[in-house]
Structure formats: structure tokens, C-alpha cells
Design a protein around this motif. Structure first.
Motif, PDB file in Angstrom:
ATOM      1  N   ASP A  92       0.274   4.765   1.858  1.00  0.00           N
ATOM      2  CA  ASP A  92      -0.550   5.514   2.793  1.00  0.00           C
ATOM      3  C   ASP A  92      -0.226   6.992   2.672  1.00  0.00           C
ATOM      4  O   ASP A  92       0.939   7.380   2.583  1.00  0.00           O
TER       5      ASP A  92
ATOM      6  N   TYR B  23       0.816  -1.206   0.000  1.00  0.00           N
ATOM      7  CA  TYR B  23       0.000   0.000   0.000  1.00  0.00           C
ATOM      8  C   TYR B  23       0.848   1.253   0.000  1.00  0.00           C
ATOM      9  O   TYR B  23       2.003   1.238   0.383  1.00  0.00           O
TER      10      TYR B  23
ATOM     11  N   ARG C 251      -5.476   5.422   1.807  1.00  0.00           N
ATOM     12  CA  ARG C 251      -4.670   4.278   1.401  1.00  0.00           C
ATOM     13  C   ARG C 251      -4.951   3.938  -0.052  1.00  0.00           C
ATOM     14  O   ARG C 251      -6.090   3.932  -0.501  1.00  0.00           O
TER      15      ARG C 251
ATOM     16  N   HIS D 270      -6.368   9.865   7.013  1.00  0.00           N
ATOM     17  CA  HIS D 270      -5.544   8.793   6.448  1.00  0.00           C
ATOM     18  C   HIS D 270      -6.216   8.266   5.178  1.00  0.00           C
ATOM     19  O   HIS D 270      -7.409   7.985   5.177  1.00  0.00           O
TER      20      HIS D 270
END
Length: 86
Positions: free
Chosen positions: A37, A35, A83, A81
Motif C-alpha cells: 500500500d 499487497y 495498492r 491510497h
């Protein structure tokens, strides 16, 4: 062809970071094996335009951190946040 499919990932991320910086947001990228982020620090709620641009570029899952922090200028900021899978 979708613009996000024709540009290299690094170019897209740079464009997103510049857009966020112009609006006074702090941004941190944390890539790992699966991922990417993106953590945003912001004083005001994120605009629908910013959230839409991030989603168009693959940053789909997001949440607002309950904990605030103080930036170097002394302003209270929130963290969001996002992702994106590699």
C-alpha cells in the motif's frame, strides 16, 4: 522489455518515492503479505502524470480519503491510497 519488469521492485519504489518527494508529496509505504500500500499526502490534486506512473508500476486500485489532516508545517493535506499486489 518494459522498464518496470527489468528493475528490482525496491529500485522502482525508490524512483517513485523520489518523484513524489520532488513534487512536495508525503508518501508512506505499508507492505504486508499480499499487497504493497502506498499512501500519499498532497495539498493539490494528484497530476495525471503521477497517477499514470503509479499505474504503470502496478499500483492499480486507488481512492481519495475523505478525511484531511494537517502536516507539520500546518498545511491541510489529503490522502490518496494506492495498492499493488506483490
Amino acid at each position: 522489455m518494459n522498464k518496470s519488469n527489468s528493475e528490482p521492485t525496491s529500485t522502482l519504489l525508490a524512483r517513485i518515492l523520489v518523484m513524489l518527494a520532488k513534487r512536495g508529496h508525503e508518501a508512506e509505504l505499508k507492505p504486508d503479505q499480499f499487497y504493497m500500500d502506498l499512501i500519499l499526502g498532497h495539498i493539490q490534486p494528484l497530476s495525471p502524470e503521477i497517477i499514470g506512473a503509479l499505474r504503470e508500476n502496478g499500483f492499480n486500485s486507488n481512492f481519495l480519503d475523505e478525511v484531511t489532516y494537517t502536516d507539520t508545517a500546518g498545511a491541510i493535506r489529503y490522502r490518496s491510497h494506492f495498492r499493488r499486489p506483490h
